[in-house]
Design a protein around this motif. Structure first.
Motif, PDB file in Angstrom:
ATOM      1  N   LEU A 181       0.838  -1.190   0.000  1.00 38.44           N
ATOM      2  CA  LEU A 181       0.000   0.000   0.000  1.00 38.44           C
ATOM      3  C   LEU A 181       0.876   1.244   0.000  1.00 38.44           C
ATOM      4  CD1 LEU A 181      -1.938  -2.274   1.007  1.00 38.44           C
ATOM      5  CD2 LEU A 181      -3.133  -0.505   2.295  1.00 38.44           C
ATOM      6  N   GLN A 184     -14.771   1.176   1.571  1.00 41.90           N
ATOM      7  CA  GLN A 184     -13.423   0.615   1.528  1.00 41.90           C
ATOM      8  C   GLN A 184     -13.108  -0.142   2.814  1.00 41.90           C
ATOM      9  OE1 GLN A 184     -10.281   3.496   1.221  1.00 41.90           O
ATOM     10  NE2 GLN A 184      -8.713   1.977   0.790  1.00 41.90           N
ATOM     11  N   VAL A 217      -9.802  -1.954   4.604  1.00 48.11           N
ATOM     12  CA  VAL A 217      -8.351  -2.118   4.570  1.00 48.11           C
ATOM     13  C   VAL A 217      -7.930  -3.113   5.640  1.00 48.11           C
ATOM     14  CG1 VAL A 217      -6.111  -0.973   4.793  1.00 48.11           C
ATOM     15  CG2 VAL A 217      -8.045   0.254   3.779  1.00 48.11           C
ATOM     16  N   SER A 239      -6.100  -1.764  10.219  1.00 46.69           N
ATOM     17  CA  SER A 239      -7.360  -2.082   9.541  1.00 46.69           C
ATOM     18  C   SER A 239      -8.327  -0.922   9.710  1.00 46.69           C
ATOM     19  CB  SER A 239      -7.982  -3.377  10.095  1.00 46.69           C
ATOM     20  OG  SER A 239      -8.283  -3.229  11.479  1.00 46.69           O
ATOM     21  N   THR A 294      -6.878  -4.286   0.218  1.00 45.85           N
ATOM     22  CA  THR A 294      -7.925  -3.283   0.377  1.00 45.85           C
ATOM     23  C   THR A 294      -9.034  -3.588  -0.618  1.00 45.85           C
ATOM     24  OG1 THR A 294      -8.441  -0.914   0.400  1.00 45.85           O
ATOM     25  CG2 THR A 294      -6.767  -1.647  -1.170  1.00 45.85           C
ATOM     26  N   TYR A 304     -12.753  -2.383  -2.327  1.00 42.40           N
ATOM     27  CA  TYR A 304     -13.662  -1.276  -2.610  1.00 42.40           C
ATOM     28  C   TYR A 304     -14.982  -1.904  -3.039  1.00 42.40           C
ATOM     29  CZ  TYR A 304      -9.260   1.328  -2.823  1.00 42.40           C
ATOM     30  OH  TYR A 304      -8.032   1.868  -2.532  1.00 42.40           O
TER      31      TYR A 304
END
Length: 252
Positions: free
Chosen positions: A25, A37, A39, A60, A81, A83
């Motif tokens: 990332l 989103q 993560v 997170s 991640t 979306y």
């Protein structure tokens, strides 16, 4: 953030309702994506900054659609991640989880939501008019000139038989987005799919209904904090998008 290298490096895959990136990332300038989103890191940490300037380090987070934030990776931050399209039931459940954790605009809430147990029941189905528009955009994903969605909220309201105010409230209440942001998201997904199939950025922009590649770049930066070129490099795409016509591997 400037420069061609955003720090992101890995593979990305676009499937129905979800874009998944796995790898290293990087950073992302202030943006507000139209997706929910999620993560999750396997190493390192990420600093999330909200619209109020609060900066919190975490491994997170769940970031709801439509909220402004920046991302700064620290060290070798690696993980996945996701979306998720805000119209999906999973995204709706995650958005509800964020709302239950506190102010959806604050970084502390995003981090707390990721640590909270999955106890709340999933929200109910979308309003029929909203569901019809979402379904129409999905079914027209390969339509020349972009997704089959009305240009304005007024046109959409007339087509589904609701007032402009009522439909506008449905979008913000059930998807967490104004209509214009949702329409841009539908077009951006269309453009990403076109690039995956071998189109250049200019061809993808026109296919998705953007004026030109510069218009596509502005929308991508506004929703992801990086440019389409940076996203392509992060996903491991070759310099010539046409050579991306290959099975498996990096897809967006």
């Amino acid at each position: 953030m400037s420069g061609a290298d955003s720090g992101w490096a890995g593979t990305a895959r676009l499937e129905r309702g979800v874009l998944t990136f796995t790898g290293r990332l990087g950073g992302a300038a202030a943006h507000a994506h139209a997706a929910v989103q999620v993560v999750t890191l396997t190493s390192g940490t990420v600093v999330f900054q909200d619209r109020y300037g609060h900066r919190l380090r975490a491994t997170s987070a769940i970031i709801p659609a439509g909220v402004v934030h920046t991302v700064d990776a620290t060290g070798q931050a690696r993980g996945t991640t996701y979306y998720l399209d805000p119209a999906g039931r999973t995204a709706a459940a995650l958005a509800a989880r964020v709302s239950a954790a506190g102010d959806r605009r604050m970084a502390s809430t995003w981090i707390a939501a990721a640590a909270a147990p999955l106890a709340s029941p999933p929200p109910g189905p979308l309003h029929p008019a909203l569901a019809a528009l979402v379904r129409r955009a999905s079914q027209g994903a390969r339509r020349a000139g972009g997704p089959d969605v009305p240009e304005s909220l007024a046109e959409a309201a007339a087509e589904v038989g609701l007032s402009i105010t009522r439909l506008g409230h449905l979008f913000t209440d059930q998807l967490g987005l104004p209509y214009t942001a949702w329409r841009r998201w539908a077009r951006l997904q269309h453009a990403m799919a076109a690039v995956h199939e071998g189109a250049t950025l200019t061809e993808a922009a026109h296919a998705a209904g953007f004026t030109d590649s510069a218009h596509l770049t502005r929308v991508c930066r506004a929703m992801f904090g990086i440019t389409p070129t940076q996203a392509a490099r992060a996903a491991g795409w070759p310099p010539d998008p046409r050579s991306a016509r290959r099975s498996g591997g990096s897809a967006l």
